[in-house]
Scaffold this motif. Sequence first.
Motif, mmCIF file in Angstrom:
data_model
loop_
_atom_site.group_PDB
_atom_site.id
_atom_site.type_symbol
_atom_site.label_atom_id
_atom_site.label_comp_id
_atom_site.label_asym_id
_atom_site.label_seq_id
_atom_site.Cartn_x
_atom_site.Cartn_y
_atom_site.Cartn_z
ATOM 1 N N GLY A 201 59.029 46.490 44.893
ATOM 2 C CA GLY A 201 59.391 47.886 44.689
ATOM 3 C C GLY A 201 58.938 48.448 43.358
ATOM 4 N N LEU A 202 58.531 47.572 42.441
ATOM 5 C CA LEU A 202 58.132 48.012 41.106
ATOM 6 C C LEU A 202 56.625 48.178 40.950
ATOM 7 N N ILE A 203 55.860 47.360 41.662
ATOM 8 C CA ILE A 203 54.414 47.375 41.449
ATOM 9 C C ILE A 203 53.754 48.541 42.178
ATOM 10 N N ARG A 204 52.550 48.835 41.772
ATOM 11 C CA ARG A 204 51.767 49.880 42.424
ATOM 12 C C ARG A 204 51.308 49.387 43.796
ATOM 13 N N SER A 205 51.082 50.319 44.697
ATOM 14 C CA SER A 205 50.679 49.938 46.052
ATOM 15 C C SER A 205 49.371 49.161 46.050
ATOM 16 N N GLU A 206 48.464 49.504 45.132
ATOM 17 C CA GLU A 206 47.172 48.814 45.097
ATOM 18 C C GLU A 206 47.271 47.418 44.479
ATOM 19 N N ASP A 207 48.452 47.077 43.972
ATOM 20 C CA ASP A 207 48.632 45.769 43.344
ATOM 21 C C ASP A 207 49.374 44.781 44.239
ATOM 22 N N ALA A 208 49.475 45.076 45.526
ATOM 23 C CA ALA A 208 50.217 44.189 46.427
ATOM 24 C C ALA A 208 49.655 42.771 46.403
ATOM 25 N N ASP A 209 48.348 42.652 46.178
ATOM 26 C CA ASP A 209 47.735 41.320 46.161
ATOM 27 C C ASP A 209 48.229 40.469 44.998
ATOM 28 N N LEU A 210 48.753 41.110 43.953
ATOM 29 C CA LEU A 210 49.232 40.353 42.802
ATOM 30 C C LEU A 210 50.444 39.489 43.151
ATOM 31 N N LEU A 211 51.135 39.856 44.218
ATOM 32 C CA LEU A 211 52.293 39.068 44.637
ATOM 33 C C LEU A 211 51.881 37.719 45.215
ATOM 34 N N GLU A 212 50.587 37.561 45.488
ATOM 35 C CA GLU A 212 50.079 36.303 46.038
ATOM 36 C C GLU A 212 49.391 35.446 44.982
ATOM 37 N N VAL A 213 49.250 35.975 43.780
ATOM 38 C CA VAL A 213 48.559 35.236 42.717
ATOM 39 C C VAL A 213 49.404 34.044 42.285
ATOM 40 N N ARG A 214 48.749 32.901 42.139
ATOM 41 C CA ARG A 214 49.435 31.701 41.671
ATOM 42 C C ARG A 214 48.645 31.077 40.532
ATOM 43 N N ARG A 215 49.347 30.327 39.702
ATOM 44 C CA ARG A 215 48.709 29.629 38.593
ATOM 45 C C ARG A 215 48.308 28.224 39.050
ATOM 46 N N TYR A 216 47.065 27.843 38.754
ATOM 47 C CA TYR A 216 46.580 26.521 39.119
ATOM 48 C C TYR A 216 46.262 25.710 37.869
ATOM 49 N N ASP A 217 46.509 24.428 37.958
ATOM 50 C CA ASP A 217 46.008 23.507 36.951
ATOM 51 C C ASP A 217 44.516 23.347 37.223
ATOM 52 N N VAL A 218 43.710 23.495 36.192
ATOM 53 C CA VAL A 218 42.262 23.437 36.386
ATOM 54 C C VAL A 218 41.835 22.124 37.036
ATOM 55 N N ARG A 219 42.622 21.067 36.840
ATOM 56 C CA ARG A 219 42.278 19.771 37.428
ATOM 57 C C ARG A 219 42.483 19.751 38.939
ATOM 58 N N ASP A 220 43.234 20.733 39.455
ATOM 59 C CA ASP A 220 43.496 20.785 40.891
ATOM 60 C C ASP A 220 42.541 21.719 41.633
ATOM 61 N N VAL A 221 41.660 22.373 40.899
ATOM 62 C CA VAL A 221 40.745 23.337 41.508
ATOM 63 C C VAL A 221 39.407 22.658 41.785
ATOM 64 N N PRO A 222 38.875 22.784 43.012
ATOM 65 C CA PRO A 222 37.565 22.193 43.314
ATOM 66 C C PRO A 222 36.513 22.686 42.333
ATOM 67 N N GLN A 223 35.728 21.774 41.818
ATOM 68 C CA GLN A 223 34.725 22.116 40.815
ATOM 69 C C GLN A 223 33.351 22.285 41.452
ATOM 70 N N VAL A 224 32.529 23.094 40.817
ATOM 71 C CA VAL A 224 31.161 23.310 41.288
ATOM 72 C C VAL A 224 30.377 22.010 41.166
ATOM 73 N N THR A 225 29.716 21.627 42.230
ATOM 74 C CA THR A 225 28.917 20.399 42.213
ATOM 75 C C THR A 225 27.440 20.669 42.423
ATOM 76 N N ARG A 226 27.101 21.898 42.847
ATOM 77 C CA ARG A 226 25.695 22.260 43.036
ATOM 78 C C ARG A 226 25.392 23.516 42.240
ATOM 79 N N VAL A 227 24.239 23.532 41.613
ATOM 80 C CA VAL A 227 23.865 24.684 40.810
ATOM 81 C C VAL A 227 23.718 25.932 41.669
#
Length: 244
Positions: A201-227
């Motif tokens: 109820g507080l956020i702007r309508s265009e910011d609805a996607d922010l409710l899905e944002v999560r914080r990840y540990d960089v070690r848990d994120v798949p890393q680029v393996t090909r240039v």
Amino acid sequence: MSSDDRGDDIPRVGQQPGPDGPDQDVFSPLGIREFAFAGAFGELGAAFLGALRATGAVGESAEAEYQRALDSVRGYPAEDVDRLARRGWEELPEEAYLDRWALVQVLTDLRLAGTADALAAVVATPVPPERYPEGAHRYSTVGQETVIRTTAVEGLARLAADGSTSAVDTLVRHVDDDRRGVRAACVLALRELAAPVDLPGLIRSEDADLLEVRRYDVRDVPQVTRVDHIRYPGAGADVRPPPP
């Protein structure tokens, strides 16, 4: 010409002209600016400068050095630290991005409830317009300003987790900030805190996607393996974040 051949009226590195010549040392913890504002705070000012300098420490003992510097500052009243930080924030030149970030990072890591006002002042400060024409510089000044403010949001989130109601109030106030980066940081902080507020109820309508944002540990994120993932847009589309 050797350094010995230069005239005495030419200030050396680390000096500035004094009333009787270039004999006053300039102390800049990060090698960029003089933190003259700290002089009015005596021993606290010296301790705070030590913490600022330690943000740039390197080597195996860097973290221990930084923590010792923070502990030294914690020995002073939080209200005095808040006043010092606010004065520094007001007096440091706009272009001293690294120094200004270091000041806010130290406040964030000190985690002193009495510094909530200084952190709130940082978040509330309007971001100046971009100082470099597009393509003229590899860094965006607006981007650097945003990093400083989201660092302050992190500091407020830590204070809120420790029970600071004023920190929570500031986070809530800025979920409708003019800057999306700040809004995103505040929404994420409040979600992680499980704060008793109606975020949808507080956020702007265009910011609805922010409710899905999560914080990840960089070690848990798949890393680029090909240039190719870097060179060609969409080439890494098959890489997905880890499941919830």
